[in-house]
Design a protein around this motif. Sequence first.
Motif, PDB file in Angstrom:
ATOM      1  N   ILE B 295      59.915 -73.993  -3.942  1.00  0.00           N
ATOM      2  CA  ILE B 295      59.146 -74.884  -4.807  1.00  0.00           C
ATOM      3  C   ILE B 295      57.717 -74.832  -4.280  1.00  0.00           C
ATOM      4  O   ILE B 295      57.492 -74.799  -3.065  1.00  0.00           O
ATOM      5  N   VAL B 296      56.766 -74.770  -5.187  1.00  0.00           N
ATOM      6  CA  VAL B 296      55.368 -74.621  -4.776  1.00  0.00           C
ATOM      7  C   VAL B 296      54.790 -75.994  -4.435  1.00  0.00           C
ATOM      8  O   VAL B 296      54.971 -76.951  -5.189  1.00  0.00           O
ATOM      9  N   PHE B 297      54.126 -76.081  -3.278  1.00  0.00           N
ATOM     10  CA  PHE B 297      53.421 -77.325  -2.922  1.00  0.00           C
ATOM     11  C   PHE B 297      52.232 -76.996  -2.025  1.00  0.00           C
ATOM     12  O   PHE B 297      52.005 -75.823  -1.692  1.00  0.00           O
ATOM     13  N   GLY B 304      56.663 -72.622   9.871  1.00  0.00           N
ATOM     14  CA  GLY B 304      57.641 -73.699   9.995  1.00  0.00           C
ATOM     15  C   GLY B 304      58.239 -74.068   8.649  1.00  0.00           C
ATOM     16  O   GLY B 304      59.136 -74.889   8.578  1.00  0.00           O
ATOM     17  N   ILE B 305      57.740 -73.448   7.582  1.00  0.00           N
ATOM     18  CA  ILE B 305      58.323 -73.702   6.263  1.00  0.00           C
ATOM     19  C   ILE B 305      59.249 -72.535   5.918  1.00  0.00           C
ATOM     20  O   ILE B 305      58.840 -71.363   5.985  1.00  0.00           O
ATOM     21  N   PHE B 306      60.489 -72.859   5.610  1.00  0.00           N
ATOM     22  CA  PHE B 306      61.514 -71.840   5.377  1.00  0.00           C
ATOM     23  C   PHE B 306      62.191 -72.053   4.032  1.00  0.00           C
ATOM     24  O   PHE B 306      62.215 -73.170   3.503  1.00  0.00           O
ATOM     25  N   LEU B 307      62.791 -70.993   3.541  1.00  0.00           N
ATOM     26  CA  LEU B 307      63.754 -71.164   2.461  1.00  0.00           C
ATOM     27  C   LEU B 307      64.963 -71.860   3.076  1.00  0.00           C
ATOM     28  O   LEU B 307      65.345 -71.575   4.218  1.00  0.00           O
ATOM     29  N   SER B 308      65.585 -72.733   2.317  1.00  0.00           N
ATOM     30  CA  SER B 308      66.655 -73.540   2.896  1.00  0.00           C
ATOM     31  C   SER B 308      67.866 -72.691   3.301  1.00  0.00           C
ATOM     32  O   SER B 308      68.485 -72.917   4.338  1.00  0.00           O
ATOM     33  N   PHE B 329      63.638 -79.957   1.272  1.00  0.00           N
ATOM     34  CA  PHE B 329      62.972 -80.247   0.000  1.00  0.00           C
ATOM     35  C   PHE B 329      63.657 -79.412  -1.082  1.00  0.00           C
ATOM     36  O   PHE B 329      63.619 -78.189  -1.045  1.00  0.00           O
ATOM     37  N   THR B 330      64.308 -80.094  -2.044  1.00  0.00           N
ATOM     38  CA  THR B 330      65.161 -79.330  -2.962  1.00  0.00           C
ATOM     39  C   THR B 330      65.153 -79.874  -4.378  1.00  0.00           C
ATOM     40  O   THR B 330      64.781 -81.038  -4.607  1.00  0.00           O
ATOM     41  N   ASN B 331      65.560 -79.026  -5.306  1.00  0.00           N
ATOM     42  CA  ASN B 331      65.788 -79.469  -6.678  1.00  0.00           C
ATOM     43  C   ASN B 331      67.239 -79.218  -7.091  1.00  0.00           C
ATOM     44  O   ASN B 331      67.587 -79.250  -8.243  1.00  0.00           O
ATOM     45  N   VAL B 416      62.973 -75.411   2.041  1.00  0.00           N
ATOM     46  CA  VAL B 416      62.740 -75.637   0.630  1.00  0.00           C
ATOM     47  C   VAL B 416      63.701 -74.830  -0.232  1.00  0.00           C
ATOM     48  O   VAL B 416      64.042 -73.698   0.100  1.00  0.00           O
ATOM     49  N   SER B 417      64.152 -75.446  -1.316  1.00  0.00           N
ATOM     50  CA  SER B 417      65.039 -74.739  -2.230  1.00  0.00           C
ATOM     51  C   SER B 417      64.670 -75.066  -3.670  1.00  0.00           C
ATOM     52  O   SER B 417      64.694 -76.210  -4.079  1.00  0.00           O
ATOM     53  N   GLY B 418      64.304 -74.045  -4.427  1.00  0.00           N
ATOM     54  CA  GLY B 418      63.942 -74.225  -5.832  1.00  0.00           C
ATOM     55  C   GLY B 418      64.941 -73.558  -6.754  1.00  0.00           C
ATOM     56  O   GLY B 418      64.606 -73.140  -7.847  1.00  0.00           O
ATOM     57  N   PHE B 419      66.158 -73.401  -6.298  1.00  0.00           N
ATOM     58  CA  PHE B 419      67.261 -72.752  -7.008  1.00  0.00           C
ATOM     59  C   PHE B 419      67.244 -71.237  -6.801  1.00  0.00           C
ATOM     60  O   PHE B 419      66.505 -70.737  -5.954  1.00  0.00           O
ATOM     61  N   TRP B 420      68.079 -70.518  -7.553  1.00  0.00           N
ATOM     62  CA  TRP B 420      68.393 -69.130  -7.207  1.00  0.00           C
ATOM     63  C   TRP B 420      68.000 -68.134  -8.284  1.00  0.00           C
ATOM     64  O   TRP B 420      68.165 -68.388  -9.453  1.00  0.00           O
TER      65      TRP B 420
END
Lengths: 89, 998
Positions: B295-297, B304-308, B329-331, B416-420
């Motif tokens: 997810i973009v922020f 330190g920011i990773f894909l979940s 951080f997820t949707n 972070v996870s914004g789906f697949w």
Amino acid sequence: MLYIKCPYCGLRAQKEFSYGGDATVKRPNINEEVSSEDWDNFVYMRKSPRGKHIELWQHIAGCRQWIKVQRDTATHEIFQTAKVTEEIR
Amino acid sequence: MSQPFRLNKEGLINRNKKISFTFNGKKLFGYEGDTIASALIANGIHLVGRSFKYHRPRGFFGAGVEEPNAKLQVEFNGHSEPNVNATEMELVEGLSATSQNCWPSVNFDIGAINNFLKMFFPAGFYYKTFMWPKSFWYKIYEPFIRKAAGLGVASIEKDKERYEHKFEYCDLLVTGSGPSGLASAYAAAKNGAKVILAEDKPRFGGTLLTDDVSIDNLSGKDWAEKIITELKSMPNVTVKNRSQVFGYYDHNMLVMFERVSDHLEKKSKFTPRQRLWYIRAKETILSTGSIERPIVFGNNDTPGIFLSAAAKEYMKVYGVLVGKKPLIFTNNDSAYETALEFKKNNVEPIILDTREEHSSELIDEAKSKGIDIRFSHGVIVANGYKKVKSAKIGKLNKDKNSFEKIETVDCDCICVSGFWTPSVHLASQSGNKLKYEEKIDAFIPDKKKQHETSVGAANGSFTLEESLKNGFENGSNLSAKITDTKTEIAIPNVNEKKYGVHDKFWCMPLPKNENPKRFVDFQNDVSVSDIEIALREGYRSIEHVKRYTTLGMATDQGRTSNLNGLQLVSNIENKIVPEVGHTTFRPPFTPITIGTIVGREVGMEYMPTRKTPMHEWHEKNNAVFVDAGAWKRPRYYKQGNETLFEASKREAKNVRENVGICDVTTLGKIDIKGPDAAEFLNRVYTNAWMKLPVGKARYGLMLREDGIVMDDGTTTRISENHYHMTTTTAQAANVLSHLEYYLQIVWPELNVNVVSTTEQWAGAAIAGPKSRDILSKLYPDLDVSNNALPFMGYKEAEFFGVPSRIFRISFSGELAYEINVKSDHGMFMWEKMMEVGKEFGNQPYGTEALSTLRIEMGHVAGPELDGRTIPSDVSLNGLVSKKKDFIGKNSLGREAFNVESRQKIVGLIPIDRKSSIPEGSHIVQDQNAKLPNPKLGHVSSSCWSVENNNPFSLAIMKDGKNMIGKKFFAVSPLKNKSIEVEVISSHYVDPEGKRVRS
Ligand SMILES: [Zn+2]
């Protein structure tokens, strides 16, 4: 890389073949008069179709036979291959 | 030596084997089974590189092929390689990795000033800034960009490693060993199909290694191991790990890149480093899985920011924590598994879920474990420069475009996870038009184009149950069609957690007056505002937006950025994603080494080397070789300190005065047999062939149908229906194909067969006034007098007990013979000739002397027969029959071929009789004329005439025959030479041709 079925040897990789142009061109007969227009058409004029094309390939690293290949020039799909003495319809 | 972020027991690494390596000069340890990335994270190191444009600090983002940031310069096994993906490269003892794109160091990088000047680096910056003036490009702009944007450094050392190519055929190729891939391969193998299963990673199993599932009461990992073990034991199955299928080409050919030994500490000399597989598969299962999208922020590129899912993989596969104070951080629900994994390892995560409060199996489980879940929440901006320290988070309003509450929370990592996003690259490369699947906000394969069948997550099926069913069914059905066998397999019982519905949310809004960078494409530093600029400036096609902003154009091919980029464009444009379309997927999926592409075709193995049977003798006698196609031919035989010029002059002079012997094995030879052979030759050659008697040779000229000279050579009638044709060395293969073309296609009624015999015969030419003396000693029982064996005569005789053919033909213009024996006897013949020739002053001569001899005689060769000349251009119209038809005859009547001023062959000598004329020089009237200076012709061949002891050249010149006696300039701007020349006849020596008949 294309996969071409040589009518003599079977399916072989394109690496073994060399391309020989439009197979439907017919050379004017030897020892016969030919108009310069017909001759020029034979030597120079070729269609460059998008789609089905009957062409010559030579199985240069195999049986060395010239063969006919009907191929789609856009998708490379090969519909049929044949000996040069056979017809492709 | 302690690894502060290593868990005590989790993971699939081998804790019994420590591996030491260095990163930016610092000595560190990891374990066997680590990647560079997992070992660095275990050591608490996250800052690994600087970004491409702004030189912002960057850390790891993924755990595999999706990684956009962690590209390192890696040295191991004695070579240095740029742009190595730290999340894929396995740790080996002694490996040394360094950060790229930073100077003087990753911690203090001068280029980072770009970050503070970022208003000057918007989309299209390079296009706008470096365009004008044009003259600046080469010297100023390009070096600047190269220096500023330098990624890794390519080694200039010779690559000592061995690379291989392999060709393979199979019934079913399976690309990926996740649940659907394993199921497909297993079902097909049970049907007896020839199966290749390729897995990119070192470990088989894909998501089964990290997901909390069970199959038939086994854990996912154990089930994968069981299936792989069984597959490996089957003779019809090839199982390959560390093997990436990166390209899908025509007619179901796929190319795979296998990393054979990069992970090995020791290997045999013959073990290749990497191997390229060309696989022709009857059917292909694409089980390439899916890649999590972010997810973009704000400042979402901070280390330190990773894909979940990557954070989970680091825990479950490598036993490594990406942080001890995680924000999730997820949707969607999948990130809850990461949170639960943290919790299991006694780390307390906070979950920020963009969805409103609701319930699902995973949410309930997280709640029951006491995890802090904040619904309708998201990360606004990450704080921290070289590492995440805290995050400003916000509670979203109902429309999710502003905030009800904003606060700052401490954290040391954000997952972070914004789906697949299904990995559809191979399907797309096969020609499959993709379709947009609303349900998952992503593209999936549409109707089959070749023989590709996508299964599992690659086809948009995100549950294990569906993936397995999908795999077993397709693997079974596709293979049954090939093998005609169908083995029933019970679909196993699956235990997995049910996911709730995901939120169609991909980009966090910003509070008023805040404007941090929000990156879409990390590797190419493309942010939300860059895409907005591109659209504002009028770019509409997604392909144009891609090129203008460079979105998705880096080596990661936009794996984590493409869909977010599309969503952004469609939002701004008020279109739906399928209207915007997607950019093209091109091979290779991941970067592959140049060494692998080249394979073994380097140096000596670049092409075959053809050596004549006399090669060893030439070597022993100081021959300096020259390449003639694949052949090695002696150029000259060096005596003492001789130069090429001196040696060739000596050799040529000796032929003119005494006698020389030349290896002519390389000439093309074609055996022609059949009752219609004479008629065939009569059609192929321009001159008459019907009346050539047995035992005679004739010089022949062949044309293409357009009238241009194709080749020349002599053909000898060996017996009634048997001819021996020679061609030039260069045209041998073309002439054979040409003859076959006419015999098979145009005149199949002619009863003639042709076959190449070039390699069957060894040939040697004896040339010079004393050549007959040698010949009579070589054949004491044979009458070799001018009457018995006249010019163009042919005889067969025993050469000291060996059958041989004697041709009285000449290329040098001297009295000459050519002797052929079977290749096995070539060396015997040559040594005998040398022995016998001694008393007559014989010397061997090479191609340089051969050229000199033919040039001063005015004999044409390749440089004159250059694909532009017709017979009359090169004074060979005497060989063109007016009485009969032949290939190309009708073209000779064309108007342009018959204009008087057409260019013709002439001879040139320098006025000063000293200056050699460079080949390729242009002939002009006035050497000082204004450009463009009209060109009257060109110099085709040059030599030092040994007969006249001055330079002599052949040239093709406009209105050539009428220019004889006139003076011109031969200018070579390349060699900065201008030489005044006189035009003379092309026959400089023995124009009547007396010598060959003497
Ligand atoms: Zn064949």
